[in-house]
Motif scaffolding. Structure first.
Motif, mmCIF file in Angstrom:
data_model
loop_
_atom_site.group_PDB
_atom_site.id
_atom_site.type_symbol
_atom_site.label_atom_id
_atom_site.label_comp_id
_atom_site.label_asym_id
_atom_site.label_seq_id
_atom_site.Cartn_x
_atom_site.Cartn_y
_atom_site.Cartn_z
ATOM 1 N N ALA A 1 0.833 -1.205 0.000
ATOM 2 C CA ALA A 1 0.000 0.000 0.000
ATOM 3 C C ALA A 1 0.868 1.255 0.000
ATOM 4 N N ARG A 2 1.989 1.185 0.731
ATOM 5 C CA ARG A 2 2.862 2.364 0.804
ATOM 6 C C ARG A 2 3.506 2.637 -0.547
ATOM 7 N N ASN A 3 3.967 1.560 -1.193
ATOM 8 C CA ASN A 3 4.582 1.752 -2.500
ATOM 9 C C ASN A 3 3.566 2.230 -3.528
ATOM 10 N N ALA A 4 2.331 1.723 -3.410
ATOM 11 C CA ALA A 4 1.282 2.160 -4.330
ATOM 12 C C ALA A 4 1.014 3.646 -4.144
ATOM 13 N N ARG A 5 1.082 4.115 -2.905
ATOM 14 C CA ARG A 5 0.858 5.524 -2.625
ATOM 15 C C ARG A 5 1.928 6.381 -3.284
ATOM 16 N N VAL A 6 3.185 5.949 -3.151
ATOM 17 C CA VAL A 6 4.283 6.704 -3.744
ATOM 18 C C VAL A 6 4.100 6.803 -5.252
ATOM 19 N N ARG A 7 3.701 5.666 -5.853
ATOM 20 C CA ARG A 7 3.530 5.655 -7.311
ATOM 21 C C ARG A 7 2.374 6.553 -7.733
ATOM 22 N N LYS A 8 1.321 6.573 -6.922
ATOM 23 C CA LYS A 8 0.163 7.407 -7.243
ATOM 24 C C LYS A 8 0.560 8.890 -7.189
ATOM 25 N N LEU A 9 1.404 9.236 -6.197
ATOM 26 C CA LEU A 9 1.803 10.639 -6.080
ATOM 27 C C LEU A 9 2.709 11.063 -7.232
ATOM 28 N N TRP A 10 3.521 10.136 -7.750
ATOM 29 C CA TRP A 10 4.339 10.475 -8.914
ATOM 30 C C TRP A 10 3.443 10.928 -10.064
ATOM 31 N N ALA A 11 2.384 10.132 -10.296
ATOM 32 C CA ALA A 11 1.477 10.446 -11.407
ATOM 33 C C ALA A 11 0.708 11.732 -11.122
ATOM 34 N N PHE A 12 0.487 12.018 -9.832
ATOM 35 C CA PHE A 12 -0.267 13.225 -9.473
ATOM 36 C C PHE A 12 0.604 14.478 -9.601
ATOM 37 N N ALA A 13 1.871 14.357 -9.177
ATOM 38 C CA ALA A 13 2.720 15.551 -9.091
ATOM 39 C C ALA A 13 3.164 16.040 -10.462
ATOM 40 N N ALA A 14 3.304 15.146 -11.432
ATOM 41 C CA ALA A 14 3.820 15.583 -12.735
ATOM 42 C C ALA A 14 2.916 16.613 -13.403
ATOM 43 N N PRO A 15 1.607 16.318 -13.598
ATOM 44 C CA PRO A 15 0.746 17.397 -14.110
ATOM 45 C C PRO A 15 0.586 18.508 -13.085
ATOM 46 N N GLY A 16 0.755 18.177 -11.793
ATOM 47 C CA GLY A 16 0.651 19.191 -10.740
ATOM 48 C C GLY A 16 1.670 20.294 -10.915
ATOM 49 N N ILE A 17 2.875 19.918 -11.380
ATOM 50 C CA ILE A 17 3.926 20.926 -11.568
ATOM 51 C C ILE A 17 3.507 21.953 -12.617
ATOM 52 N N ILE A 18 2.854 21.478 -13.686
ATOM 53 C CA ILE A 18 2.424 22.401 -14.743
ATOM 54 C C ILE A 18 1.406 23.386 -14.175
ATOM 55 N N LEU A 19 0.414 22.840 -13.446
ATOM 56 C CA LEU A 19 -0.607 23.699 -12.840
ATOM 57 C C LEU A 19 0.039 24.678 -11.860
ATOM 58 N N TYR A 20 0.982 24.153 -11.064
ATOM 59 C CA TYR A 20 1.644 24.977 -10.065
ATOM 60 C C TYR A 20 2.412 26.112 -10.724
ATOM 61 N N ALA A 21 3.206 25.775 -11.745
ATOM 62 C CA ALA A 21 4.049 26.789 -12.392
ATOM 63 C C ALA A 21 3.181 27.887 -12.989
ATOM 64 N N LEU A 22 2.077 27.492 -13.651
ATOM 65 C CA LEU A 22 1.221 28.496 -14.276
ATOM 66 C C LEU A 22 0.538 29.366 -13.230
#
Lengths: 182, 408
Positions: free
Chosen positions: B171-192
């Motif tokens: 479950a912990r590893n799944a969480r880390v992987r989920k956050l990777w997928a979340f943060a990548a588009p998050g950076i674009i939203l954040y930067a803009l």
């Protein structure tokens, strides 16, 4: 018997270790025994090994700082001398000495001189380029890029004594101790 | 290198009775006194000046919280392991972002017309910009920024808290992987959003002027200050008896390196903005620097490259300074002070006294009170959230990697 066979000159001793933690403690023992001319070789960086070996802090930061500052000062002088004296030219109605216009090149030359210095100082202080090394004569040493760890102590070290040094290396958990011909 | 695996830290809860547990109350009082006095002042005849103080303090702490969010997103995408020991502190800082939505309200109600000339001035240039700088679109964008920031920071924060309770490795590893997928588009939203927020709230103080690099300037300055701030916060936490062995000189070294790196980045961006405007020499662009050359601002303009770049650059250059607590604390405090000076220099020259052609550098007590109040509000929520949970992401799969982290 030739003179060489009677008194075989060896370059040093090579000891092989199986894993990072044994070479780590072995380095500490060799360091504490007071050896100076020796080195360790590992297939990958082992954190803290330079401390276990008792290496002194590198001089490279100071060399880079000095040359970087010199390059920086030279470029600023050169730009103002070239633009102000050698080829005085008014660009965009700005004064001949226009510091903002000089900054990009000033900055780039500072970075370039620092980087090149770091690169070549590293080579020189590491004794590179070195096409051959006595350790290359050892068949066992080929696995240094694969899965074995090595310590070599040079015979030129003032504390070097073939029997005592061999005993020291064997006592540190070496799986193999070899003589390296010079 | 240590021979055995490190044991998990045990000093992970803020001890009862430390200053940090009293901070929510102290901070709350400071917020009420500080912001209350500034907003009270804004009710009187000095409304414009008080609101400029308020905006200055708002941007200072918003910058720190936003930079914490950016740091989290980038570290998540880069899969950084070293920062796991301080990640919960960064997450808590970022989780204060919803508070700024409330703190933003006085800016668009009390200070709206006093701060932003485009809300009531009319000329050809402003009419052309009206589609962007109009009440409806401006407010809509502000709502959008806060929704994005709240979403990004709370998802990161909640997910990290949920991990504290799970011991299941899958479950912990799944969480880390989920956050990777979340943060990548998050950076674009954040930067803009952070870039447009800087343009909306700081650059539009001077609606005729424009600089396409302004959002990056805000980012560079606030991230530089954030790493300095983080180092100081961690030192303060260690004094309170938390994370004493978990955060080592290696982590402080890295925070120092980041502060140092962003010192160069800030100078690079600030100079890039300046040199293009200086070279082109077009009046509508040079206005920004011309007005910062008069009325006492000139000294600060000349001092910034020296005191905001050269001094911290040479001070933080040596690794020994960054690895020593006193050295880093000194450098970090200095960098934070210059962050205040920089933002003061960005915002305050836009305050104009009616009938006077140019603005004057004049520090008033509301500047200090606004900083105290805003800091109080920030620290109240930050320490409240921090004391409620563990100060370290204790079940993170990469905690061990972070604990033994070493620099070459």
């Amino acid at each position: 018997m030739t003179a060489l066979e009677k008194n075989p000159r060896i370059w040093g001793l090579l000891a092989q270790y199986e894993n990072p933690s044994t070479i780590f403690t072995a380095c500490e023992k060799v360091r504490d025994a007071g050896y100076e001319k020796w080195d360790s070789c590992t297939p990958f960086p082992v954190h803290g090994l330079e401390k276990a070996m008792g290496c002194k802090p590198s001089k490279i930061p100071w060399i880079v700082l000095c040359v970087g500052l010199c390059g920086s000062t030279f470029m600023l002088w050169f730009e103002s001398f070239a633009m102000g004296n050698l080829y005085p030219m008014v660009v965009g109605g700005k004064p001949l000495f226009s510091l903002p216009a000089f900054v990009p090149i000033w900055y780039e030359i500072t970075v370039l001189s620092s980087c090149l210095t770091a690169f070549f100082a590293n080579w020189i202080l590491s004794g590179l380029p070195q096409p051959n090394h006595p350790a290359f004569n050892s068949k066992a040493f080929e696995r240094v890029t694969d899965d074995k760890f090595f310590i070599m102590i040079e015979s030129e070290d003032p504390k070097f004594d073939i029997e005592q040094t061999r005993a020291l290396l064997q006592s540190t958990g070496a799986t193999l101790v070899e003589e390296l011909p010079s | 290198m240590s021979a055995h695996a490190p044991s998990k830290p045990t000093d992970i809860n803020i001890p009862a009775g430390s200053l940090w547990t009293k901070m929510p109350v102290i901070g709350g009082v400071l917020a009420v006194v500080g912001l209350g006095s500034v907003l009270g002042m804004a009710g009187g005849e000095h409304r414009a000046r008080a609101m400029f103080s308020y905006l200055f303090a708002f941007e200072i702490f918003l910058g720190l919280a936003l930079a914490a969010l950016g740091f989290l997103l980038i570290d998540t995408v880069a899969r950084a392991g070293w920062s796991v020991v301080i990640r919960r502190i960064a997450e808590t800082m970022a989780a204060t972002l919803p508070l700024f939505a409330i703190l933003f309200l006085p800016i668009v109600t009390i200070g709206y017309h006093e701060l932003y000339p485009w809300t009531h001035e009319h000329d050809t240039v402003l009419e052309r910009k009206r589609w962007f700088l109009s009440d409806g679109f401006f407010m809509g964008r502000a709502v959008f920024y806060f929704v994005v920031w709240t979403m990004l920071s709370l998802v990161m924060y909640r997910s990290s808290l949920a991990q504290d309770a799970t011991t299941d490795e899958g479950a912990r590893n799944a969480r880390v992987r989920k956050l990777w997928a979340f943060a990548a588009p998050g950076i674009i939203l954040y930067a803009l959003t952070q870039s447009f927020a800087a343009i909306d709230w700081m650059m539009s103080l001077m609606p005729h002027w424009y600089s396409t690099i302004f959002g990056v300037y805000f980012f560079a300055a606030s991230v530089q200050a954030y790493f300095a701030f983080m180092a100081l916060v961690v030192m303060a936490l260690q004094r309170a008896g938390v994370l004493k062995d978990a955060v080592t000189s290696e982590h402080f070294h890295d925070l120092g390196k980041y502060t140092f790196g962003f010192t160069i980045f800030w100078a690079y961006i600030a100079f890039s903005q300046f040199v293009l405007i200086w070279y082109a020499n077009i009046p509508e662009e040079t206005e920004f620097y011309v007005m910062r050359m008069h009325g006492g601002w000139g000294a600060i303009s000349y001092a910034l490259p020296v005191l905001h770049f050269f001094v911290p650059f040479f001070f933080l250059l040596s690794r020994h300074v960054k690895r020593k607590r006193t050295g880093l604390a000194l450098g970090a405090s200095y960098v934070l002070f210059m962050y205040l000076v920089d933002f003061y220099w960005l915002i305050l020259p836009n305050f104009k006294v009616e009938g006077q052609p140019e603005t004057h550098f004049h520090l008033v007590w509301t500047d200090v009170m606004a900083l105290v109040g805003m800091g109080g509000a920030f620290f109240a929520l930050f320490s409240f959230l921090l004391a409620r949970n563990k100060v370290i992401a204790i079940n993170d799969p990469r905690l061990e990697e972070s604990l033994v982290h070493e620099n070459y």
